[in-house]
Motif scaffolding. Structure first.
Motif, PDB file in Angstrom:
ATOM      1  N   TRP A  56       5.307  -6.344  -4.146  1.00 53.68           N
ATOM      2  CA  TRP A  56       5.273  -5.324  -5.183  1.00 53.68           C
ATOM      3  C   TRP A  56       6.243  -4.187  -4.889  1.00 53.68           C
ATOM      4  O   TRP A  56       6.587  -3.915  -3.744  1.00 53.68           O
ATOM      5  CB  TRP A  56       3.862  -4.779  -5.351  1.00 53.68           C
ATOM      6  CG  TRP A  56       3.266  -4.137  -4.138  1.00 53.68           C
ATOM      7  CD1 TRP A  56       3.323  -2.808  -3.795  1.00 53.68           C
ATOM      8  CD2 TRP A  56       2.524  -4.781  -3.088  1.00 53.68           C
ATOM      9  NE1 TRP A  56       2.667  -2.596  -2.609  1.00 53.68           N
ATOM     10  CE2 TRP A  56       2.154  -3.784  -2.156  1.00 53.68           C
ATOM     11  CE3 TRP A  56       2.119  -6.112  -2.865  1.00 53.68           C
ATOM     12  CZ2 TRP A  56       1.422  -4.076  -1.012  1.00 53.68           C
ATOM     13  CZ3 TRP A  56       1.391  -6.391  -1.728  1.00 53.68           C
ATOM     14  CH2 TRP A  56       1.049  -5.382  -0.812  1.00 53.68           C
ATOM     15  N   THR A 104       0.212   3.518  -9.859  1.00 55.52           N
ATOM     16  CA  THR A 104      -0.669   2.637  -9.087  1.00 55.52           C
ATOM     17  C   THR A 104      -0.939   1.384  -9.896  1.00 55.52           C
ATOM     18  O   THR A 104      -1.139   1.455 -11.109  1.00 55.52           O
ATOM     19  CB  THR A 104      -2.008   3.332  -8.781  1.00 55.52           C
ATOM     20  OG1 THR A 104      -1.758   4.494  -7.991  1.00 55.52           O
ATOM     21  CG2 THR A 104      -2.938   2.399  -8.012  1.00 55.52           C
ATOM     22  N   GLN A 129      -5.474  -4.104  -8.806  1.00 55.42           N
ATOM     23  CA  GLN A 129      -5.653  -5.548  -8.918  1.00 55.42           C
ATOM     24  C   GLN A 129      -7.120  -5.905  -8.714  1.00 55.42           C
ATOM     25  O   GLN A 129      -7.676  -5.692  -7.638  1.00 55.42           O
ATOM     26  CB  GLN A 129      -4.778  -6.264  -7.870  1.00 55.42           C
ATOM     27  CG  GLN A 129      -3.310  -5.864  -7.907  1.00 55.42           C
ATOM     28  CD  GLN A 129      -2.673  -6.096  -9.261  1.00 55.42           C
ATOM     29  OE1 GLN A 129      -2.929  -7.118  -9.888  1.00 55.42           O
ATOM     30  NE2 GLN A 129      -1.857  -5.164  -9.702  1.00 55.42           N
ATOM     31  N   GLU A 140       0.061  -8.386   6.913  1.00 51.74           N
ATOM     32  CA  GLU A 140       0.835  -7.371   6.206  1.00 51.74           C
ATOM     33  C   GLU A 140       1.709  -6.648   7.224  1.00 51.74           C
ATOM     34  O   GLU A 140       1.516  -6.803   8.440  1.00 51.74           O
ATOM     35  CB  GLU A 140      -0.094  -6.379   5.510  1.00 51.74           C
ATOM     36  CG  GLU A 140      -0.949  -6.998   4.415  1.00 51.74           C
ATOM     37  CD  GLU A 140      -1.756  -5.945   3.675  1.00 51.74           C
ATOM     38  OE1 GLU A 140      -1.159  -5.209   2.864  1.00 51.74           O
ATOM     39  OE2 GLU A 140      -2.968  -5.860   3.926  1.00 51.74           O
ATOM     40  N   ARG A 182      -7.898  -3.813  -5.356  1.00 49.43           N
ATOM     41  CA  ARG A 182      -7.012  -3.115  -4.430  1.00 49.43           C
ATOM     42  C   ARG A 182      -5.980  -2.357  -5.244  1.00 49.43           C
ATOM     43  O   ARG A 182      -5.427  -2.893  -6.216  1.00 49.43           O
ATOM     44  CB  ARG A 182      -6.311  -4.104  -3.498  1.00 49.43           C
ATOM     45  CG  ARG A 182      -5.327  -3.417  -2.546  1.00 49.43           C
ATOM     46  CD  ARG A 182      -4.729  -4.364  -1.545  1.00 49.43           C
ATOM     47  NE  ARG A 182      -3.736  -3.685  -0.723  1.00 49.43           N
ATOM     48  CZ  ARG A 182      -3.026  -4.265   0.238  1.00 49.43           C
ATOM     49  NH1 ARG A 182      -3.222  -5.549   0.498  1.00 49.43           N
ATOM     50  NH2 ARG A 182      -2.138  -3.593   0.932  1.00 49.43           N
ATOM     51  N   LEU A 237      -2.371  -0.931  -5.462  1.00 42.95           N
ATOM     52  CA  LEU A 237      -1.052  -1.098  -4.878  1.00 42.95           C
ATOM     53  C   LEU A 237      -0.179   0.101  -5.224  1.00 42.95           C
ATOM     54  O   LEU A 237      -0.116   0.527  -6.386  1.00 42.95           O
ATOM     55  CB  LEU A 237      -0.388  -2.377  -5.395  1.00 42.95           C
ATOM     56  CG  LEU A 237      -1.143  -3.687  -5.176  1.00 42.95           C
ATOM     57  CD1 LEU A 237      -0.335  -4.858  -5.733  1.00 42.95           C
ATOM     58  CD2 LEU A 237      -1.466  -3.908  -3.711  1.00 42.95           C
TER      59      LEU A 237
END
Length: 264
Positions: A38, A45, A48, A61, A77, A79
Motif C-alpha cells: 500500500w 487511512t 481493511q 513485515e 486494520r 493502513l
C-alpha cells in the motif's frame, strides 16, 4: 478447493493485494501466501475489514514478525503511509512447529522470533514487483519446510479435518465431519484444538458466515431466508443474529454498504 476471495468484507477498499499459491514442496504447510502492498496519501487511512479464516497466520513485515491466531470475530486494520506484509495462511500441519498452544492465540497475536526469515523476506521484497513477491514466497516456504520437518500422521489428519470443515457445505455439525473422516467426535475435537486452537463447531460457524458474507455481497438480490436455509442456519433470524454478533451489523445493512468507496 478453498475460495481465495472469501474473507474480505469490502474488496473495493483493498490496496494492491496478491494471493499466491505455495510451491509444491510447501502445499502441506501453507494454504496460500497473501501480500498486500500500500501507498496511502498523506493524511488518509485505508481501513481493511476481514472475516478471517479459522487458521493461524505467520506474517512478516518490515518491523518484525507476528504469529496471528485463529479468529472468531471480525477484525480490521488501518493502513497509513507506505508498507507491505507477507503472510502465510498456515495449514494445521505447520502449527505445532510454531506454537505449543494455538488456543492461547485465539483472537490474539504475538511477536515471533525468526531473524533469518525476517532478513530474507525483507531482502526479497526490496526487489519490488512480481519478482520480489515470488522470491519472498520462495524463501518463506524454504524456511517453513526446514522448521516443520517431517509431518506426523496426526498433523496430516489435522490437515484433512480442516479442509473438510472449511470447504464442505454439507458439514454442519461435528458429527458430520467425524463421520466423513471415520474418526470419533472426540478425536476430531482434539485435532482441531491442538492444531488450530478452535473447536470444529467454531470452524463450521466461521465457514458459514464467510459464505453468507460473500453471497450477500456478490449477489445483492439473494433472498436472505433462502440463503439461511442453504447454509444450514435454523432460519433468517439465526443468520441475522450471526451477522450482528460477529460483524456488528445485519445482512441487509451489509448489502446496502458493500459497494461504498475505498477509504474511510
Amino acid at each position: 478447493m478453498i475460495d481465495a476471495r472469501r474473507g474480505v468484507l469490502y474488496p473495493a477498499r483493498m490496496p494492491e493485494f496478491h494471493r499466491i499459491a505455495p510451491p509444491s514442496a510447501a502445499v502441506d504447510l501453507v494454504q496460500w501466501f497473501w501480500i498486500p502492498q500500500w501507498d496511502i496519501d498523506p493524511g488518509r487511512t485505508s481501513r481493511q475489514h476481514v472475516v478471517s479464516y479459522p487458521a493461524l497466520n505467520l506474517v512478516v513485515e518490515p518491523r518484525g514478525i507476528e504469529l496471528v491466531g485463529a479468529s472468531t470475530v471480525a477484525t480490521y486494520r488501518d493502513l497509513i503511509g507506505r508498507g507491505w506484509a507477507v503472510g502465510a495462511m498456515l495449514k494445521p500441519a505447520a502449527v505445532a512447529a510454531l506454537t505449543d498452544e494455538p488456543s492461547a492465540l485465539r483472537d490474539a497475536s504475538r511477536a515471533f522470533d525468526a531473524p533469518d526469515l525476517h532478513r530474507d523476506v525483507v531482502r526479497a521484497m526490496r526487489d519490488g514487483g512480481e519478482r520480489g513477491r515470488g522470491r519472498a514466497v520462495a524463501v518463506f516456504s524454504e524456511w517453513l519446510i526446514a522448521r516443520v520437518g517431517a509431518l506426523s500422521p496426526a498433523a496430516r489428519d489435522a490437515n484433512r479435518a480442516a479442509e473438510l470443515l472449511m470447504t464442505d457445505a454439507e458439514v454442519i455439525r461435528d458429527e458430520d465431519a467425524a463421520t466423513r473422516l471415520s474418526v470419533s467426535v472426540r478425536t476430531m475435537q482434539r485435532l482441531t484444538r491442538r492444531y488450530v486452537g478452535l473447536s470444529p463447531a467454531a470452524m463450521i460457524r466461521r465457514r458459514r458466515l464467510q459464505e453468507a458474507v460473500q453471497r450477500v455481497r456478490d449477489h445483492p438480490d439473494t433472498d436472505l431466508a433462502t440463503l439461511a436455509a442453504d447454509l444450514g442456519y435454523a432460519d433468517h433470524a439465526h443468520l441475522t443474529n450471526d451477522f450482528r454478533t460477529v460483524l456488528g451489523f445485519t445482512p441487509s445493512s451489509y448489502r446496502a454498504d458493500s459497494g461504498t468507496a475505498s477509504t474511510l
